[in-house]
Write a protein that holds these residues in place. Sequence first.
Motif, PDB file in Angstrom:
ATOM      1  N   ARG A   1      17.573 -12.673 -24.738  1.00 30.87           N
ATOM      2  CA  ARG A   1      18.767 -12.794 -25.587  1.00 30.87           C
ATOM      3  C   ARG A   1      19.704 -11.605 -25.359  1.00 30.87           C
ATOM      4  N   ILE A   2      19.126 -10.405 -25.278  1.00 32.52           N
ATOM      5  CA  ILE A   2      19.953  -9.220 -25.053  1.00 32.52           C
ATOM      6  C   ILE A   2      20.645  -9.304 -23.699  1.00 32.52           C
ATOM      7  N   GLU A   3      19.882  -9.694 -22.690  1.00 31.67           N
ATOM      8  CA  GLU A   3      20.441  -9.792 -21.330  1.00 31.67           C
ATOM      9  C   GLU A   3      21.572 -10.805 -21.270  1.00 31.67           C
ATOM     10  N   ASP A   4      21.425 -11.913 -21.998  1.00 34.17           N
ATOM     11  CA  ASP A   4      22.440 -12.974 -21.986  1.00 34.17           C
ATOM     12  C   ASP A   4      23.596 -12.706 -22.952  1.00 34.17           C
ATOM     13  N   GLY A   5      23.479 -11.675 -23.788  1.00 42.55           N
ATOM     14  CA  GLY A   5      24.506 -11.418 -24.797  1.00 42.55           C
ATOM     15  C   GLY A   5      24.458 -12.413 -25.937  1.00 42.55           C
ATOM     16  N   ASP A   6      23.303 -13.039 -26.154  1.00 42.85           N
ATOM     17  CA  ASP A   6      23.151 -14.060 -27.186  1.00 42.85           C
ATOM     18  C   ASP A   6      22.556 -13.424 -28.446  1.00 42.85           C
ATOM     19  N   PHE A   7      23.338 -12.615 -29.131  1.00 39.81           N
ATOM     20  CA  PHE A   7      22.891 -11.957 -30.353  1.00 39.81           C
ATOM     21  C   PHE A   7      24.104 -11.410 -31.093  1.00 39.81           C
ATOM     22  N   ASP A   8      23.905 -11.059 -32.352  1.00 43.12           N
ATOM     23  CA  ASP A   8      24.919 -10.339 -33.122  1.00 43.12           C
ATOM     24  C   ASP A   8      24.481  -8.888 -33.288  1.00 43.12           C
ATOM     25  N   LEU A   9      23.431  -8.696 -34.088  1.00 42.72           N
ATOM     26  CA  LEU A   9      22.790  -7.391 -34.252  1.00 42.72           C
ATOM     27  C   LEU A   9      21.363  -7.511 -33.730  1.00 42.72           C
ATOM     28  N   VAL A  10      20.923  -6.522 -32.974  1.00 47.26           N
ATOM     29  CA  VAL A  10      19.557  -6.567 -32.466  1.00 47.26           C
ATOM     30  C   VAL A  10      18.923  -5.188 -32.586  1.00 47.26           C
ATOM     31  N   ARG A  11      17.701  -5.144 -33.085  1.00 45.87           N
ATOM     32  CA  ARG A  11      16.981  -3.871 -33.216  1.00 45.87           C
ATOM     33  C   ARG A  11      16.439  -3.453 -31.855  1.00 45.87           C
ATOM     34  N   VAL A  12      16.785  -2.231 -31.437  1.00 42.55           N
ATOM     35  CA  VAL A  12      16.299  -1.685 -30.174  1.00 42.55           C
ATOM     36  C   VAL A  12      15.913  -0.225 -30.369  1.00 42.55           C
TER      37      VAL A  12
ATOM     38  N   ASN B   1      12.020  -7.793 -32.738  1.00 40.18           N
ATOM     39  CA  ASN B   1      10.769  -8.246 -32.154  1.00 40.18           C
ATOM     40  C   ASN B   1       9.680  -8.342 -33.216  1.00 40.18           C
ATOM     41  N   THR B   2       8.830  -9.327 -33.065  1.00 38.23           N
ATOM     42  CA  THR B   2       7.827  -9.610 -34.088  1.00 38.23           C
ATOM     43  C   THR B   2       6.726  -8.560 -34.130  1.00 38.23           C
ATOM     44  N   ASP B   3       6.401  -7.934 -33.003  1.00 37.14           N
ATOM     45  CA  ASP B   3       5.356  -6.916 -33.016  1.00 37.14           C
ATOM     46  C   ASP B   3       5.950  -5.575 -33.441  1.00 37.14           C
ATOM     47  N   GLY B   4       5.119  -4.686 -33.950  1.00 35.09           N
ATOM     48  CA  GLY B   4       5.589  -3.356 -34.308  1.00 35.09           C
ATOM     49  C   GLY B   4       5.826  -3.146 -35.788  1.00 35.09           C
ATOM     50  N   GLY B   5       5.618  -4.163 -36.618  1.00 33.68           N
ATOM     51  CA  GLY B   5       5.747  -3.977 -38.060  1.00 33.68           C
ATOM     52  C   GLY B   5       7.155  -3.707 -38.527  1.00 33.68           C
ATOM     53  N   HIS B   6       8.146  -4.403 -37.951  1.00 32.19           N
ATOM     54  CA  HIS B   6       9.546  -4.144 -38.297  1.00 32.19           C
ATOM     55  C   HIS B   6      10.067  -5.006 -39.444  1.00 32.19           C
ATOM     56  N   ALA B   7       9.295  -5.993 -39.881  1.00 26.62           N
ATOM     57  CA  ALA B   7       9.817  -6.992 -40.818  1.00 26.62           C
ATOM     58  C   ALA B   7      10.326  -6.364 -42.117  1.00 26.62           C
ATOM     59  N   GLU B   8       9.574  -5.417 -42.679  1.00 26.26           N
ATOM     60  CA  GLU B   8       9.969  -4.825 -43.958  1.00 26.26           C
ATOM     61  C   GLU B   8      11.262  -4.031 -43.828  1.00 26.26           C
ATOM     62  N   VAL B   9      11.402  -3.312 -42.717  1.00 19.17           N
ATOM     63  CA  VAL B   9      12.623  -2.533 -42.478  1.00 19.17           C
ATOM     64  C   VAL B   9      13.814  -3.464 -42.298  1.00 19.17           C
ATOM     65  N   MET B  10      13.626  -4.533 -41.511  1.00 20.69           N
ATOM     66  CA  MET B  10      14.727  -5.466 -41.280  1.00 20.69           C
ATOM     67  C   MET B  10      15.135  -6.175 -42.568  1.00 20.69           C
TER      68      MET B  10
ATOM     69  N   ARG C   1      21.252 -13.237 -41.483  1.00 23.50           N
ATOM     70  CA  ARG C   1      20.135 -14.136 -41.194  1.00 23.50           C
ATOM     71  C   ARG C   1      19.147 -13.412 -40.284  1.00 23.50           C
ATOM     72  N   LEU C   2      17.933 -13.215 -40.757  1.00 26.83           N
ATOM     73  CA  LEU C   2      16.906 -12.529 -39.967  1.00 26.83           C
ATOM     74  C   LEU C   2      16.335 -13.467 -38.914  1.00 26.83           C
ATOM     75  N   GLU C   3      16.084 -12.909 -37.740  1.00 28.32           N
ATOM     76  CA  GLU C   3      15.575 -13.703 -36.626  1.00 28.32           C
ATOM     77  C   GLU C   3      14.481 -12.897 -35.921  1.00 28.32           C
TER      78      GLU C   3
ATOM     79  N   GLU D   1      29.153 -13.541 -41.183  1.00 31.01           N
ATOM     80  CA  GLU D   1      27.742 -13.885 -41.051  1.00 31.01           C
ATOM     81  C   GLU D   1      27.203 -13.302 -39.747  1.00 31.01           C
ATOM     82  N   VAL D   2      26.059 -12.652 -39.832  1.00 26.85           N
ATOM     83  CA  VAL D   2      25.458 -12.059 -38.634  1.00 26.85           C
ATOM     84  C   VAL D   2      23.982 -12.435 -38.553  1.00 26.85           C
ATOM     85  N   ARG D   3      23.512 -12.562 -37.317  1.00 28.12           N
ATOM     86  CA  ARG D   3      22.076 -12.684 -37.069  1.00 28.12           C
ATOM     87  C   ARG D   3      21.526 -11.287 -36.803  1.00 28.12           C
ATOM     88  N   LEU D   4      20.453 -10.948 -37.456  1.00 24.36           N
ATOM     89  CA  LEU D   4      19.771  -9.681 -37.225  1.00 24.36           C
ATOM     90  C   LEU D   4      18.455 -10.001 -36.523  1.00 24.36           C
ATOM     91  N   SER D   5      18.418  -9.756 -35.215  1.00 23.98           N
ATOM     92  CA  SER D   5      17.265 -10.129 -34.394  1.00 23.98           C
ATOM     93  C   SER D   5      16.364  -8.931 -34.169  1.00 23.98           C
TER      94      SER D   5
END
Length: 560
Positions: A445-456, A409-418, A433-435, A403-407
């Motif tokens: 979250r990135i700075e703290d290492g509190d993520f699984d997968l993150v879009r950057v 950012n809400t701005d930028g129109g990424h929801a459909e791609v994610m 699980r989308l976040e 199980e992975v969280r896919l995190s």
Amino acid sequence: MDRMAHGALSRRRFLGGSLAAGALAALSACTSGGQAEQGSAAVAEQPLAIGFSRPASIDPALATDTSSLTVVWQLFDCLTSYDFSTGELSCLAADRYEVSDDAQTFTFYLRDATFHDGSRVTSEDFKRAWERIVCPSSAPSQLAGTTPYAYLLSLIDGYDALHIGLATEFSGVTCPDSATLSIRLSTPYADLPYLLAHPALGPVPSSADDDLPSFSQRPIGNGPFMMADTWKSGSGTLSLSRYDDYYGEVASLDRVLFDVEPDTESSFRSFQTGDIDVSPCPIGDASDAASSLGRSEDGRTLGDDGRFVCVTGLTTSMLACNCSAAPLDDPVVRRAISLAIDRDYLCDTLYRETRVPAHGAVPPTVFGYREESWAYAAFDPSSATELLESSYPLNDDDHRGIEVRLSYNTDGGHAEVMQKISDDLEDLGITCRLEALDAETLRQRIEDGDFDLVRVDWTADAPTLDSVLFPLFFSGCIGSTNYARYQNAHVDQQLAQARTELDEGTRVSLLQGADSIIGSECPVVPLMYHARSYAASERVTHLAIDTQGRLDLASAELAE
């Protein structure tokens, strides 16, 4: 001291004496063709009209967006320039440069040139420009807080003292005479001349900070164009005129008018009604525009060969994997995830062919790029399944216990791609699980290492392998730009060694070797390379656009 210089054809076409990319150890002058006759090229009495968004600032120290940098690039010449069409670095405001054997001292010799007010460009003007970017007491820093480009100069000796206000000048930048600029670095960095092509690093005259409001509204530079009028932030247009005393080949265009539009859609509507000549093209209009206007043959030049272009940039969108925590501390899981994602669908369908599928972290516009260098960046669900079968077999409900969280950012129109990526992973048997998070929460979250997968997104500061690989994958960058928290001692060694290597062929080979190791371990999952789409009217016979979206107005030509 080994002497090096480049003389490749650049965006300012007066540069001659081509030097092969690997032959960096030889001395040669970057010759200038001198001032050209204006001739029939100056016939365009009607300005070239370009639609663009409102620039944040046209002061080079504060120019943070594409519109700002497009204007700054016309007004200011840096020491060097990179030609994306040939893949060669050349001198620009510099005539030649020398590099010490340890890749820590660089000496640039300037061309004889003037600012738009007629004053001579000197080495002190470059030093002044860089210090006003870094020093917290400088006029632009006082106005806007930390200037955005200080980090570009962070390897220069004395940076820390200047940046925290313990010094007022760079101890590592000296001016032996008005035409000589010496730079001493705190650590080796052979790719420095590439970095110095950034448009924010051009010279500024002494008047820049004497009256910052005036300079911010009408900057005085050394480039092929000058401000025709004073620019105010509320103005609807920004006008440039040709600088006839430019030290290189004088531009063909007499005048350029930037028309400020609220968004890309509005700009394109103005283009369609014939009110402007050049406009960025919205994603939704790209397919029709390419069909009706004709797609540019070389992928970067608007004109008679095609009036629509989609220019691949220096930005890679990716998913950073948290390599320090389960389940993504397992490279098998990372490889399978990468193989499961259909990048062609993301780019061709969701982005309507305005993005390019990424087959590695390094964009194709970077010197040393290798096509499909990361084997696990292909779309191969069958191979992804085979990788997981032994350690993570499907259970009765068709899931693998991953199980992975896919995190994102809400701005930028990424929801459909994610969502599409999440569906691809679910098809593989990975619970996703989308976040969706606001930008500040995601950053923390990135700075703290509190993520699984993150879009950057990662945008290279220069078209070099080092500008991608070192910040993203060097272990010393964990906690800052190494989002994946990736560690590999051999990769570290190769990245560090490459920075000391003067021979460009050897340097690129070291970096490509590091890239191969990184690609085999998949600390990030490349998704797509960014691209920008533009359209031009029939008035435009030649207009090149570089990978960072900057229009080369110095070489632009209009129909007579």
